[in-house]
Write an enzyme that holds these catalytic residues in place. Sequence first.
Site, PDB file in Angstrom:
ATOM      1  N   HIS A 199       0.824  -1.216   0.000  1.00 47.84           N
ATOM      2  CA  HIS A 199       0.000   0.000   0.000  1.00 47.84           C
ATOM      3  C   HIS A 199       0.853   1.259   0.000  1.00 47.84           C
ATOM      4  O   HIS A 199       0.440   2.282   0.530  1.00 47.84           O
ATOM      5  CB  HIS A 199      -0.977   0.004   1.180  1.00 47.84           C
ATOM      6  CG  HIS A 199      -2.045  -1.030   1.083  1.00 47.84           C
ATOM      7  ND1 HIS A 199      -3.040  -1.001   0.124  1.00 47.84           N
ATOM      8  CD2 HIS A 199      -2.260  -2.155   1.814  1.00 47.84           C
ATOM      9  CE1 HIS A 199      -3.829  -2.047   0.283  1.00 47.84           C
ATOM     10  NE2 HIS A 199      -3.384  -2.759   1.284  1.00 47.84           N
ATOM     11  N   ASP A 204       3.984  -0.869  -4.847  1.00 49.84           N
ATOM     12  CA  ASP A 204       2.876  -1.547  -5.523  1.00 49.84           C
ATOM     13  C   ASP A 204       3.045  -1.518  -7.034  1.00 49.84           C
ATOM     14  O   ASP A 204       2.704  -2.492  -7.727  1.00 49.84           O
ATOM     15  CB  ASP A 204       1.552  -0.891  -5.141  1.00 49.84           C
ATOM     16  CG  ASP A 204       1.136  -1.224  -3.711  1.00 49.84           C
ATOM     17  OD1 ASP A 204       1.924  -1.884  -3.015  1.00 49.84           O
ATOM     18  OD2 ASP A 204       0.036  -0.810  -3.298  1.00 49.84           O
TER      19      ASP A 204
END
Length: 649
Positions: A199, A204
């Site tokens: 996150h 990511d």
Amino acid sequence: MSSHPVPPPFPSVAGEGVPPAWRQVALPTAPPERPRYLQATIDDIGTPLAEVTFVVVDLETTGGSPKDSAITEIGAVKVRGGQVLGEFQTLVDPGREIPPYISVLTGITSMMVAAAPRIDSVLPAFLEFARGTVLVAHNAPFDLGFLRAACEETGTPWPPFASVDTAVLARRLLTRDEVPNCKLGTLAPFFSAETQPCHRALDDARATVDVLHGLFERLGPLGVSSLEELTGLTRQVDPQRRRKRHLAEHVPSGPGVYLFRGPRDQPLYVGTSNDLRTRVRSYFSAGEQRSRMTEMIALAERIEALPCAHDLEAAVRELRLIAEHKPRYNRRSRFPERALWVRLTDEVFPRLSVVRRVRPGAGVFLGPFPDRRAADAAVAAVHESLPLRQCTSRLSLTVLGTACALAGMGRCGAPCTGAQSREDYASIAAVFAAAVDSDPRDLVAPLLDRVERLAAEGRYEDAAVLRDRVAVLVRAVRRRQRLESLATVPEFVIARPDGAGGWQLSVVRRGRLVAAGVAERGRSVRGYLADLRATAETPVGPDDELAASVDETELVLRWMEKPGTRLVDVTGTLASRTPGTGPYNGFLTRVEAGRAERDPFADNRSLGTRAQPDRVAPGQPAPRPARGRGTGRAAARRGRVGPGLASPA
């Protein structure tokens, strides 16, 4: 001595004014000959994936919708041919406080972005970084939706980017045997990604790069080698599915139920629709992209259609068929017998237990509950309000034992030691029985007071837990009382206009639909109703119990509450006991409204065409590019509870 021109050692290529898919080659012969044309291959027409520059982007935001949330971080990785060409990362000042649950999820706090640039200065730099590339994101509608909204807000033109959604590709190329779901956190370890998603935007994005390359390896056996074939992959219709369109030729129009049957004539899937023919035919078009439906259609040998009088009869028939046959490809209502109930046992000192069967005379039953978590939440709420014993042994009036820790905490009267009489304990258990029957005020009021007290003390997490338990308890009481209101009614008839001057009639006995029909315009409703009653089913079982499943009775209740529904006739009394859960409607409404704040990424919409495509097999033709819809991210987090959220209106 004369000189002759020397021919060039290599052919010269001329292509001006000629379509790019053809090459005009002038051969070095004297005298000149007519030009010859060579047709290029399909690889020359499309854009090879190895030559496409992709920018894999990921965003962190303050919420789940661009309408009321903003970007807090942008991370992107530029790749081509498997090689990383550059990276882009920056925090962004959203111009507002970052909610605590977002900080817990992403690790980005308001202090971290206080000195970060605003989106109007970050966006041009990112667009320049991504210019001329293909954007890639996991659940692309979420990230690209925020970027488009930011461009619109700042007055920046949005470039015409092509896009690829790795979540869509994963659903298209992977089976449920390989991965249980297509979340980034699941796909990254499956493809042995060097970076695990956490996150944070850049990490990511790096993980998504490895997932993208892993998915590209699956494209080779399918013959997908160009960008055009890749973007059209999600709209491809399986040829095997297309060949089975003849199965829908005999299906009539109008409301009803349809069954897909397999090689042994076993039901594979049961569905309902107000227009059977249109719905069944949609399974053989590109609009149906669910992978499990593709598997089901591959096994289907025939389709059985059951026309119904109206949508209530169709919905009830669907529930009954699913419960009877438990089709493999139906997900809901397959096991109504697995519903859970909270039971106040019938013994000297009753206690609460979670059971699967309702046995008349075996105590007081509250429910049903959809799962064990909800049942346990209701039990915990009751124990917070009433000092009922929580031990599982059966107590007697003569054999005494020793007190447990709950007695020392004041949460049990210790009837096992003789410290509490049978009459005193019975008065406590009667509060629960009265709440299930008609009046939950004595049970719920202490809980709501405690929620307010915890919130006033700043113990928001504890208040949120208790508030959610109270909401589960109140909903269960309301559901039980609504079902009870129909269980004792021998018969009633409801009617709805059919839109053509006639009436849709339903005969219900003890909560079970026993007959359905349509009195067309110009026909006597009373006369038709007499014929309908004469052919109606007669329910079996005790007169004071429901004759249908809970799901079926709730369908009848919802149909009754639709605008325009009329009560034609009733035998017995159709009423709800007072005061019921009416005083708590405002409380439940506020709890439901607060879910959007507590679960900013929650999105329960059905997946669109691009978000849930079916899988393909090697040897299928190249698809055409197409657009579709997607879905946002889903990540539930508990939020805070402030004063005033607990008391009922």
